[in-house]
Design an enzyme around this catalytic site. Sequence first.
Site, PDB file in Angstrom:
ATOM      1  N   ARG A 112       6.575 -35.881 -29.920  1.00 25.66           N
ATOM      2  CA  ARG A 112       6.402 -35.613 -31.351  1.00 25.66           C
ATOM      3  C   ARG A 112       7.678 -36.096 -31.995  1.00 25.66           C
ATOM      4  NH1 ARG A 112       6.410 -35.459 -36.162  1.00 25.66           N
ATOM      5  NH2 ARG A 112       5.600 -33.772 -37.473  1.00 25.66           N
ATOM      6  N   HIS A 143      11.810 -35.357 -36.623  1.00 22.63           N
ATOM      7  CA  HIS A 143      11.353 -35.081 -37.988  1.00 22.63           C
ATOM      8  C   HIS A 143      11.983 -33.779 -38.490  1.00 22.63           C
ATOM      9  CE1 HIS A 143       8.769 -32.384 -35.667  1.00 22.63           C
ATOM     10  NE2 HIS A 143       8.560 -31.704 -36.783  1.00 22.63           N
ATOM     11  N   HIS A 177      11.295 -30.547 -41.858  1.00 23.39           N
ATOM     12  CA  HIS A 177      10.427 -30.060 -42.941  1.00 23.39           C
ATOM     13  C   HIS A 177      11.115 -28.891 -43.639  1.00 23.39           C
ATOM     14  CE1 HIS A 177       9.284 -27.763 -39.373  1.00 23.39           C
ATOM     15  NE2 HIS A 177       8.796 -28.860 -38.849  1.00 23.39           N
ATOM     16  N   GLU A 233       9.953 -23.308 -38.462  1.00 31.14           N
ATOM     17  CA  GLU A 233       8.919 -23.556 -37.438  1.00 31.14           C
ATOM     18  C   GLU A 233       9.148 -22.615 -36.266  1.00 31.14           C
ATOM     19  OE1 GLU A 233       8.198 -27.665 -36.282  1.00 31.14           O
ATOM     20  OE2 GLU A 233       8.252 -27.092 -34.168  1.00 31.14           O
ATOM     21  N   HIS A 250      14.321 -31.936 -35.645  1.00 33.10           N
ATOM     22  CA  HIS A 250      13.990 -31.638 -34.256  1.00 33.10           C
ATOM     23  C   HIS A 250      12.984 -32.639 -33.702  1.00 33.10           C
ATOM     24  CE1 HIS A 250      11.477 -29.262 -37.045  1.00 33.10           C
ATOM     25  NE2 HIS A 250      10.482 -29.547 -36.233  1.00 33.10           N
ATOM     26  N   GLU A 261       1.177 -30.129 -40.371  1.00 35.59           N
ATOM     27  CA  GLU A 261       1.854 -30.965 -39.375  1.00 35.59           C
ATOM     28  C   GLU A 261       1.760 -32.439 -39.741  1.00 35.59           C
ATOM     29  OE1 GLU A 261       3.751 -29.943 -37.024  1.00 35.59           O
ATOM     30  OE2 GLU A 261       4.079 -31.920 -36.165  1.00 35.59           O
ATOM     31  N   HIS A 321      -3.672   1.132 -36.596  1.00 28.20           N
ATOM     32  CA  HIS A 321      -2.331   0.997 -37.165  1.00 28.20           C
ATOM     33  C   HIS A 321      -2.373   0.017 -38.332  1.00 28.20           C
ATOM     34  CE1 HIS A 321      -2.632  -2.602 -34.640  1.00 28.20           C
ATOM     35  NE2 HIS A 321      -1.671  -3.134 -35.382  1.00 28.20           N
ATOM     36  N   HIS A 327       0.711  -2.712 -40.663  1.00 31.97           N
ATOM     37  CA  HIS A 327       2.082  -3.226 -40.721  1.00 31.97           C
ATOM     38  C   HIS A 327       2.552  -3.154 -42.171  1.00 31.97           C
ATOM     39  CE1 HIS A 327       1.517  -4.543 -36.603  1.00 31.97           C
ATOM     40  NE2 HIS A 327       0.317  -4.903 -37.002  1.00 31.97           N
ATOM     41  N   GLU A 366      -0.269  -9.958 -40.928  1.00 37.29           N
ATOM     42  CA  GLU A 366      -0.289 -10.274 -39.493  1.00 37.29           C
ATOM     43  C   GLU A 366      -1.161 -11.498 -39.270  1.00 37.29           C
ATOM     44  OE1 GLU A 366      -1.304  -6.996 -36.950  1.00 37.29           O
ATOM     45  OE2 GLU A 366      -2.147  -8.295 -35.383  1.00 37.29           O
TER      46      GLU A 366
HETATM   47 MN    MN Z   1       8.378 -29.568 -36.786  1.00 37.38          MN
HETATM   48 MN    MN Z   2      -1.479  -5.193 -35.941  1.00 32.23          MN
END
Ligand code: MN
Ligand code: MN
Length: 418
Positions: free
Chosen positions: A125, A128, A130, A134, A173, A196, A310, A312, A317
């Site tokens: 890859r 590059h 951004h 990441e 990277h 991407e 539960h 968050h 998430e």
């Molecule tokens: Mn990247």
């Molecule tokens: Mn969760």
Amino acid sequence: MNDMTRRGLLGVTAMGGAMLAAGASAGTPVFGNPDRPGQGRTNITNPIAGTEPGPMNPALQGQFPSFQDPPATDVGGMDLFWASFNNAHRRVQDGGWAREVTVDDFPASDAVSGVNMRLSPGGVRELHWHQQAEWAVMVDGACRVTVLDGEGRPQIRDVKQGDLWYFPPGLPHSLQGLGATGAEFVLVFDNGKAGEFNTLLLTEWMAHTPPEVLAENFNLPVSAFQNIPLDQKWIYQGKVPGPLAEVQKATKSPLGEPSLEFVYEMGKLKPLKSNKSGSIRIADSTNFNASKNIAAALVTVAPGGMREMHWHPNADEWQYYIKGSARMTVFNAGPRAQTADFRPGDIGVVKKGLGHYVQNTGDTELVFMEIFKTDRYQEVTLAQWLAGSPPEMLAETLNLDAETIKKFSHIAPGILPL
Ligand code: MN
Ligand code: MN
């Protein structure tokens, strides 16, 4: 059902399952099926109401039993919180492929986007960068990652299945598949719009800079750059690289090494919960120090087990399902509750603060990751909340008896049964 009847039914449910079973005939509202008008197959009086004579694709519908036949506790509508890499279009080139699920494909996922990428042995890859951070998890094989920190210091590492990396926004990277089988990994960008296929590429910047500027920039003759590619490479088939120590030596900078490790070994994940039914292990900025804007949890659930109820409090998430099969119900105000099924390669999103649980619906281990755009993993469990609430208040609110209330624990199990 009037309110008197409703209270009466709720009052007798503690007497046991026999009452529930007896009351679960069609058209009879019971505990576990509370809203009016009733929803779910149990409320159908003429079986034809549940059939589907129109066009359908059994193979596709068969993947979503909870959409076809939701539990009777599901209520109302909810924005789709299921997506998948399985039906995402691949961009395939010599050396590997990638596919992505951004907010354009999946409106619920506006906080982060996801990419699934494959690199052959030697597949690269391209170098590059951004504007987004990441985060990544290796799902197969081995990969060499290169990165330059904000003080100009290079770091090159080899990662294997289960390992993570985190590149802060803007740090350049590259990635290269290693070994006999190359690499497959999943990336998460901390912006739902990020993709991407629109990153800043080394080849394109070079090709779109006047040759005399390149020459001046590097203090070299123009002829030094006469063979640079005019098109991007993005992913290409390269030579399998030599040993890590050799390339580290070849790129060693007098400025030294970055102060932070941008990769994190799976074995270093911090155990949060562990019992016979499964485990929750964490990598956030408290242990994976570089990962300042992504917190992750690796969850395993044994067959028959469940990730406890539960939510968050600090972030949405984003779930990535790795092994096994799962069913998750998400609860929101309204009331709204919706259940969906998940398999390997699927993605789930639970918006910040919405209640949920995840059941293992298969006969093998369920493994998935929970990703959050935040620096710290946080959760609120229903069991701990109830253990920390005044018993009299609970008794009044939920019509529970004192013996039941005593059984709520301040220690959240994470995965059940204990
Ligand atoms: Mn990247
Ligand atoms: Mn969760």
